[in-house]
Design an enzyme around this catalytic site. Structure first.
Site, PDB file in Angstrom:
ATOM      1  N   TYR A  16       0.821  -1.217   0.000  1.00 19.49           N
ATOM      2  CA  TYR A  16       0.000   0.000   0.000  1.00 19.49           C
ATOM      3  C   TYR A  16       0.854   1.266   0.000  1.00 19.49           C
ATOM      4  CZ  TYR A  16      -3.963  -3.027   0.556  1.00 19.49           C
ATOM      5  OH  TYR A  16      -4.913  -3.982   0.325  1.00 19.49           O
ATOM      6  N   TYR A 143     -12.455  -6.815   6.220  1.00 21.36           N
ATOM      7  CA  TYR A 143     -11.240  -6.981   5.405  1.00 21.36           C
ATOM      8  C   TYR A 143     -10.922  -8.467   5.317  1.00 21.36           C
ATOM      9  CZ  TYR A 143      -6.513  -7.055   3.679  1.00 21.36           C
ATOM     10  OH  TYR A 143      -5.406  -7.330   2.924  1.00 21.36           O
ATOM     11  N   ASP A 244     -13.706 -15.672   9.231  1.00 23.02           N
ATOM     12  CA  ASP A 244     -12.324 -15.335   8.903  1.00 23.02           C
ATOM     13  C   ASP A 244     -11.629 -14.923  10.200  1.00 23.02           C
ATOM     14  OD1 ASP A 244      -9.939 -14.188   8.176  1.00 23.02           O
ATOM     15  OD2 ASP A 244     -10.764 -12.931   6.578  1.00 23.02           O
ATOM     16  N   LYS A 273      -1.969 -15.532   9.675  1.00 18.35           N
ATOM     17  CA  LYS A 273      -1.195 -14.599  10.513  1.00 18.35           C
ATOM     18  C   LYS A 273      -0.402 -15.245  11.662  1.00 18.35           C
ATOM     19  CE  LYS A 273      -2.828 -10.218   9.043  1.00 18.35           C
ATOM     20  NZ  LYS A 273      -4.078  -9.893   8.391  1.00 18.35           N
TER      21      LYS A 273
HETATM   22  C1  LIG Z   1      -4.545 -10.129   7.006  1.00 17.37           C
HETATM   23  C2  LIG Z   1      -5.893 -10.666   6.786  1.00 17.37           C
HETATM   24  C3  LIG Z   1      -6.206 -11.386   5.620  1.00 17.37           C
HETATM   25  C4  LIG Z   1      -5.210 -11.591   4.505  1.00 17.37           C
HETATM   26  O1  LIG Z   1      -4.101 -12.306   4.907  1.00 17.37           O
HETATM   27  P1  LIG Z   1      -2.736 -12.214   4.040  1.00 17.37           P
HETATM   28  O2  LIG Z   1      -1.834 -13.197   4.696  1.00 17.37           O
HETATM   29  O3  LIG Z   1      -2.274 -10.786   4.191  1.00 17.37           O
HETATM   30  O4  LIG Z   1      -3.066 -12.553   2.645  1.00 17.37           O
HETATM   31  C5  LIG Z   1      -7.483 -11.894   5.504  1.00 17.37           C
HETATM   32  N1  LIG Z   1      -8.407 -11.718   6.469  1.00 17.37           N
HETATM   33  C6  LIG Z   1      -8.135 -11.035   7.598  1.00 17.37           C
HETATM   34  C7  LIG Z   1      -9.195 -10.890   8.643  1.00 17.37           C
HETATM   35  C8  LIG Z   1      -6.875 -10.477   7.797  1.00 17.37           C
HETATM   36  O5  LIG Z   1      -6.617  -9.779   8.903  1.00 17.37           O
END
Ligand SMILES: *Cc1c(COP(=O)(O)O)cnc(C)c1O
Length: 424
Positions: A16, A143, A244, A273
């Protein structure tokens, strides 16, 4: 000889950022909760390298697991082959995750785990011969990643949908729940989500959301009752729920998984993550037996996905070592202590003229401003304060490693207050 930053700005792209990112700092090494810059300055890490380094940098247990694995087998293809690290990791994830999630699909990043979840949901209905269900319902302010499938379920504004309008799948967006975490959610509060779900149910494959904590789309913490109501309505309408937990998984909110705050299980769960304790890139998508079975039925009878580095043994070793560290449950004490300290020490920010809201949950502290920050000013100011904080837009936030000591958290909260108080 030009500096590392100057060389970087000629050739490297950063996330970004414009082609020549600025301001930019050269980091040489990291250990515990500290980053050491090339010029020798030490910064207390307030970001856990984007939610991931929950045990701090260079944890000896993870390092030893990586060293042992690299001598054995750093990588091997996963098609037709399996290995102890992957099997053990999948067993442990299935065992520890919310009830009913019994199949694990490994991948290499969070966005890919979301792509996989979406593909699973779509293929689930296809395999049942129900072909009209190509859309998902999701919350504004969400997100889910930067790839095309994931981008299409990100908040339309922060996810910049207009830029990619012609290519993005069109999903159903409902307002973000305004009931905060800890508050209840009445029938009337839930009405906008309920009516959209009922109205579009016949064309939906399911719902995708970040449970309890919306991360990069707005750092918003919403009522557990909203999540319970969405789960109940998905059950009533026969829709799949995709959670997610890429940001929230592995303790960040004070529970091992954020779904536990609401006592619910999704049909599909995305992890990433902190999965490897912030050492290797890896993600996982878990599915219920119903979803997994559907992949085996219908046409083509297989799930159509398979990354080259799927089940990478080094990443599996790191993830297993990170899970070992979480096993005794002592992380929870660390997270709850950080939460109490963030609440107390960020609260005074509320009185500052630039500040709109202060909120904390688990090891996450957010100071929301009225206006977006000027990064060219605040980023160097945080470094001057001896802390690594990376705001975006009007959100100044911190999610420190769980092993942060009270004086580390104190450095972060003091630095945030000092910098935010200079903003008019
Ligand atoms: C960071 C994140 C993603 C994407 O993960 P990347 O490893 O950056 O591709 C998807 N969903 C959530 C909730 C996130 O915080």
């Amino acid at each position: 000889m030009s500096s590392l930053v100057e060389r970087d700005q000629k050739v490297v792209w950063h996330p970004y950022a414009p082609p020549a990112a600025s301001p930019l700092f050269a980091v040489e090494r990291a250990s515990g909760v500290r980053l050491v810059l090339e010029d020798g300055r030490e910064l207390v890490d307030g970001m856990s390298s984007w939610w991931s380094t929950i045990h701090g940098y260079r944890h000896p247990h993870i390092e030893a697991a990586l060293e042992a694995q690299i001598k054995k087998m750093p990588h091997v293809m996963f098609g037709g082959l399996t290995h102890e690290g992957a099997v053990r990791l999948c067993e442990r994830l299935a065992e520890r995750s919310p009830e009913g999630l019994s199949r694990v699909f490994l991948s290499d990043s969070g966005s890919v785990a979301v792509e996989i979840a979406i593909k699973m949901a779509l293929q689930f209905w296809q395999s049942r011969g129900d072909t009209g269900r190509s859309r998902l319902l999701t919350l504004r302010g969400g997100y889910h990643g930067d790839t095309f499938g994931a981008m299409a379920v990100c908040d339309p504004v922060t996810g910049m949908h207009t830029l990619f309008e012609d290519t993005l799948a069109r999903h159903v967006f409902v307002p973000r729940p305004e009931q905060r975490f800890g508050e209840s959610c009445s029938d009337a509060d839930f009405a906008p989500i309920e009516s959209a779900l009922r109205e579009h149910a016949a064309s939906l494959a399911g719902v995708i959301l970040e449970p309890i904590v919306q991360g990069a789309g707005g750092m918003w913490f919403y009522s557990a009752e909203v999540l319970q109501r969405i789960r109940a309505l998905c059950d009533e309408l026969g829709l799949l729920l995709i959670a997610d937990e890429i940001a929230t998984g592995f303790g960040r909110t004070g529970r091992y998984f954020a779904c536990e705050h609401a006592g619910i299980s999704p049909d599909i769960l995305c992890l990433g993550k902190a999965l490897t304790g912030g050492t290797m890139t890896m993600a996982a998508t878990l599915a219920s037996e119903d979803v997994a079975q559907a992949m085996g039925e219908g046409d083509p009878g297989v799930f159509m996905h398979g990354p080259t580095f799927m089940g990478n043994p080094l990443a599996c070793a790191a993830a297993n070592a990170s899970l070992d560290l979480l096993e005794d449950g002592s992380w929870q004490e660390g997270v709850l202590r950080i939460e109490a300290q963030l609440r107390e020490e960020l609260e005074p920010c509320r009185a500052l003229p630039a500040v709109k809201d202060v909120r904390c949950l688990g090891a996450i502290g957010v100071v929301e401003l009225h206006e977006p920050v000027d990064m060219s000013v605040v980023q160097p100011a945080f470094v001057e304060e001896g802390i690594w904080i990376r705001p975006f837009g009007e959100l100044v936030y911190t999610m420190p490693p769980f092993v942060s000591e009270p004086e580390d958290v104190r450095a972060i909260t003091r630095g945030i207050h000092a910098v935010v108080s200079t903003i008019r």
